[in-house]
Write a protein that holds these residues in place. Structure first.
Motif, PDB file in Angstrom:
ATOM      1  N   UNK A  51      22.416 -17.880  27.726  1.00 56.78           N
ATOM      2  CA  UNK A  51      23.000 -16.509  28.738  1.00 56.78           C
ATOM      3  C   UNK A  51      23.590 -17.026  29.847  1.00 56.78           C
ATOM      4  N   UNK A  52      22.462 -17.867  30.528  1.00 58.51           N
ATOM      5  CA  UNK A  52      23.048 -18.205  32.135  1.00 58.51           C
ATOM      6  C   UNK A  52      24.122 -19.026  32.097  1.00 58.51           C
ATOM      7  N   UNK A  53      24.121 -19.892  31.276  1.00 61.38           N
ATOM      8  CA  UNK A  53      25.255 -21.009  31.305  1.00 61.38           C
ATOM      9  C   UNK A  53      26.512 -20.492  31.004  1.00 61.38           C
ATOM     10  N   UNK A  54      26.500 -19.293  30.055  1.00 53.98           N
ATOM     11  CA  UNK A  54      27.652 -18.870  29.666  1.00 53.98           C
ATOM     12  C   UNK A  54      28.181 -18.036  30.838  1.00 53.98           C
ATOM     13  N   UNK A 104      42.261 -20.179  28.010  1.00 51.17           N
ATOM     14  CA  UNK A 104      42.565 -20.406  26.796  1.00 51.17           C
ATOM     15  C   UNK A 104      42.186 -21.966  26.132  1.00 51.17           C
ATOM     16  N   UNK A 105      42.126 -22.813  27.343  1.00 53.13           N
ATOM     17  CA  UNK A 105      41.883 -24.280  27.113  1.00 53.13           C
ATOM     18  C   UNK A 105      40.238 -24.437  27.281  1.00 53.13           C
ATOM     19  N   UNK A 106      39.578 -23.663  27.990  1.00 58.08           N
ATOM     20  CA  UNK A 106      38.356 -23.978  28.298  1.00 58.08           C
ATOM     21  C   UNK A 106      37.376 -22.976  27.548  1.00 58.08           C
ATOM     22  N   UNK A 107      37.364 -21.878  27.189  1.00 61.09           N
ATOM     23  CA  UNK A 107      36.676 -21.150  26.233  1.00 61.09           C
ATOM     24  C   UNK A 107      36.445 -21.361  24.983  1.00 61.09           C
ATOM     25  N   UNK A 128      32.407 -22.236  24.409  1.00 62.90           N
ATOM     26  CA  UNK A 128      31.721 -21.853  23.016  1.00 62.90           C
ATOM     27  C   UNK A 128      31.423 -22.371  21.867  1.00 62.90           C
ATOM     28  N   UNK A 129      32.533 -23.711  21.701  1.00 60.97           N
ATOM     29  CA  UNK A 129      32.430 -24.407  20.511  1.00 60.97           C
ATOM     30  C   UNK A 129      31.419 -25.593  20.555  1.00 60.97           C
ATOM     31  N   UNK A 130      31.330 -25.963  21.977  1.00 60.00           N
ATOM     32  CA  UNK A 130      30.567 -27.369  21.843  1.00 60.00           C
ATOM     33  C   UNK A 130      29.478 -27.100  22.964  1.00 60.00           C
ATOM     34  N   UNK A 131      29.653 -26.680  24.274  1.00 61.77           N
ATOM     35  CA  UNK A 131      28.792 -26.948  25.382  1.00 61.77           C
ATOM     36  C   UNK A 131      27.673 -25.936  25.224  1.00 61.77           C
ATOM     37  N   UNK A 160      25.191 -26.973  22.438  1.00 60.25           N
ATOM     38  CA  UNK A 160      24.288 -28.260  22.539  1.00 60.25           C
ATOM     39  C   UNK A 160      23.458 -28.218  23.930  1.00 60.25           C
ATOM     40  N   UNK A 161      24.128 -27.846  24.944  1.00 62.32           N
ATOM     41  CA  UNK A 161      23.674 -28.140  26.238  1.00 62.32           C
ATOM     42  C   UNK A 161      22.416 -27.255  26.676  1.00 62.32           C
ATOM     43  N   UNK A 162      22.444 -25.790  26.210  1.00 58.76           N
ATOM     44  CA  UNK A 162      21.200 -25.062  26.523  1.00 58.76           C
ATOM     45  C   UNK A 162      20.002 -25.666  25.788  1.00 58.76           C
TER      46      UNK A 162
END
Length: 289
Positions: A35-38, A52-55, A59-62, A65-67
């Protein structure tokens, strides 16, 4: 003039000082960190890419895996009173109560997570603060830190009918008091080591190189802080930047690369200081983010 009976009395005018730091999850668990990283990585000041490029990447990778990895790091340093960043910022706020004389209220907030900036600005106004100093705790100005903290406060002010007068704390990367305090802290820490360092590295948090090209003064502020610190200590200081993320070119030299270069030059005993942080966090030194 006495207010009508059905209206509460207006508090006496007070000055507010709001200390603002980066942010922290509510707990050292994967869900809280996600939730914080989002929130953090959705800030266009932090990731300057089209949504459009980053979200989809976020949402799909970062965020898948990262949390978990970050939660593990938080769990290692989490305190009984919360994350180090929150606990220390709270302690700084408490220590400043009364330091500016009567009629000055000091509070603290986080840009991401809790306590939220808007909520604390509103609490200060409700407490009678007609003037508020926003004090982002970043010595070196960066759009991704100082500016976004002010943005969040201004966004709440835009929704207020009766706004307090507001000022913002300028960067203090070269302020004599800051440099003196930094030098004293470094000297105190060096005195506790059981070795004499061959090199002293100032490791600042990294930013994409394009931020410098776009006019962000962060890189210059970091260089000046390091130069003034070296002068105050009477020794050479090496500048480096930590926490690279993604394929873009980042400010350099990187801290991990710098350590390798120092070792190859025969300097095997190195001390590292992070002058860009006003409170301990879990920022990784010298590894990549």
């Amino acid at each position: 003039m006495t207010p009508p009976a059905d209206h509460p009395p207006i508090p006496a005018p007070t000055v507010g000082v709001l200390l603002i730091n980066l942010g922290t999850p509510d707990g050292p668990d994967t869900r809280s960190v996600r939730r914080y990283l989002a929130e953090f990585l959705s800030d266009p000041r932090v990731v300057e890419l089209p949504k459009l490029a980053w979200q989809p990447i976020l949402r799909g990778i970062v965020l898948t895996t990262r949390p978990r990895k970050s939660a593990h790091a938080y769990a290692q340093v989490w305190r009984d009173d919360g994350s180090p960043l929150a606990a220390i910022t709270r302690a700084q706020s408490d220590a400043l109560q009364g330091a500016f004389g009567p009629g000055v209220l000091v509070d603290w907030a986080m840009r991401y997570g809790n306590p939220a900036i808007g909520a604390r600005v509103q609490a200060m106004k409700d407490a009678g603060c007609e003037r508020i100093l926003l004090a982002p705790l970043y010595p070196q100005y960066c759009a991704a830190t100082t500016a976004t903290a002010n943005d969040k406060a201004f966004a709440h002010l835009a929704r207020m009918r009766w706004q307090p007068a507001v000022r913002t704390l300028p960067p203090y990367h070269d302020d004599p008091a800051y440099i003196a305090a930094l030098a004293e802290s470094v000297e105190t820490s060096l005195a506790t080591l059981d070795f004499a360092p061959d090199a002293l590295v100032t490791s600042f948090h990294g930013m994409p190189k394009r931020t410098l090209e776009l006019g962000d003064p962060y890189h210059c502020h970091c260089q000046k802080t390091a130069r003034l610190l070296g002068q105050a200590l009477g020794r050479e200081v090496t500048v480096a930047f930590q926490s690279r993320f993604g394929p873009a070119k980042w400010l350099g030299p990187a801290t991990d690369d710098t350590l390798v270069a120092l070792a190859r030059a025969g300097k095997r005993k190195v001390a590292i200081v992070a002058p860009g942080f006003s409170a301990d966090s879990i920022s990784k030194t010298p590894a990549h983010a």
